[in-house]
Design an enzyme around this catalytic site. Sequence first.
Site, PDB file in Angstrom:
ATOM      1  CB  CYS A 115      42.614  39.149  43.670  1.00  0.00           C
ATOM      2  SG  CYS A 115      41.202  39.902  43.190  1.00  0.00           S
ATOM      3  CB  CYS A 197      40.979  46.657  40.298  1.00  0.00           C
ATOM      4  SG  CYS A 197      41.055  45.346  39.122  1.00  0.00           S
ATOM      5  CB  CYS A 200      44.130  47.507  43.664  1.00  0.00           C
ATOM      6  SG  CYS A 200      43.701  46.112  44.343  1.00  0.00           S
ATOM      7  CB  CYS A 223      48.047  42.618  37.323  1.00  0.00           C
ATOM      8  SG  CYS A 223      48.635  42.625  35.632  1.00  0.00           S
TER       9      CYS A 223
HETATM   10  S1  SF4 Z   1      44.297  44.696  40.639  1.00  0.00           S
HETATM   11 FE1  SF4 Z   1      43.119  44.327  42.938  1.00  0.00          FE
HETATM   12  S2  SF4 Z   1      40.955  43.859  42.535  1.00  0.00           S
HETATM   13 FE2  SF4 Z   1      42.174  43.853  40.346  1.00  0.00          FE
HETATM   14  S3  SF4 Z   1      42.449  41.802  40.055  1.00  0.00           S
HETATM   15 FE3  SF4 Z   1      44.160  42.619  41.098  1.00  0.00          FE
HETATM   16  S4  SF4 Z   1      44.073  42.466  43.254  1.00  0.00           S
HETATM   17 FE4  SF4 Z   1      41.968  42.061  42.167  1.00  0.00          FE
END
Ligand code: SF4
Length: 247
Positions: A115, A197, A200, A223
Amino acid sequence: MLSALEIAKLSEEFETKTPQEIIHWAVTKYFPAVAMSSSFQTQSMPLLHMASQLEHRVTVFFIDTGYHFWETLMFREQLAAEWNLDVVDLHRDPRWDVFVLQNLRRLPLEDPNLCCYLHKVQPMQKALTGTKAWVSGIRRDQTSVRSQAQILELQDDGLLKINPLLNWTKSDVQKYAQEHNLPSHPLLEKGYRSVGCAPCTIAIGANEDERSGRWAGRGKTECGLHTEMFEKKKLTEVKQEFNLEIK
Ligand code: SF4
């Protein structure tokens, strides 16, 4: 163009310079081929404020993952307008739309690395194509990965990553914010001391590590923008790495 040796030497020299001095060097040397990135969260204010004080209007990339809190999006709008920032929103490659929409709610929970790769890493890589320097706001005191970072880092594709706040601590950020009367992210007062986000990020206690509310309990701390995940990959390689059986 600086050689790898010159970059290493400069990076060492910059260990004793202020963030403003490092940013001034970066912008003087590379503008307009220099961009900043910001997540417009609780810790982002000093770098954005420094950007607003520059003679040149440096582009600030904001990754709009589609999973942000509404408060973050409104904060991004407010600051861009009030500080006259040149903010550019980045989005995932539309070629992933069908896959993501079919897995929209599950994806952040079941495969957060994929993601993040689709929503953050790839869009940032694409946006940085054509720039020579990328200014990020990471600090060594944030995560174990970041504790190993250098102020100047030459990437494999020739892009120079510049981390002017690397030696700052949480207290330095707070001090700068107070001295310049900076606005704070609206979720800060609700216990979100580092805001990513929505799926998360959780609120945390006052004495907890500032990033402990990010991917809490899921064994993930980064990330991928600041790790080896930030590596250009072909579509087939992404599918292979993440075990995706899609066409
Ligand atoms: S922080 Fe969470 S929702 Fe945002 S891009 Fe990464 S996995 Fe996806």
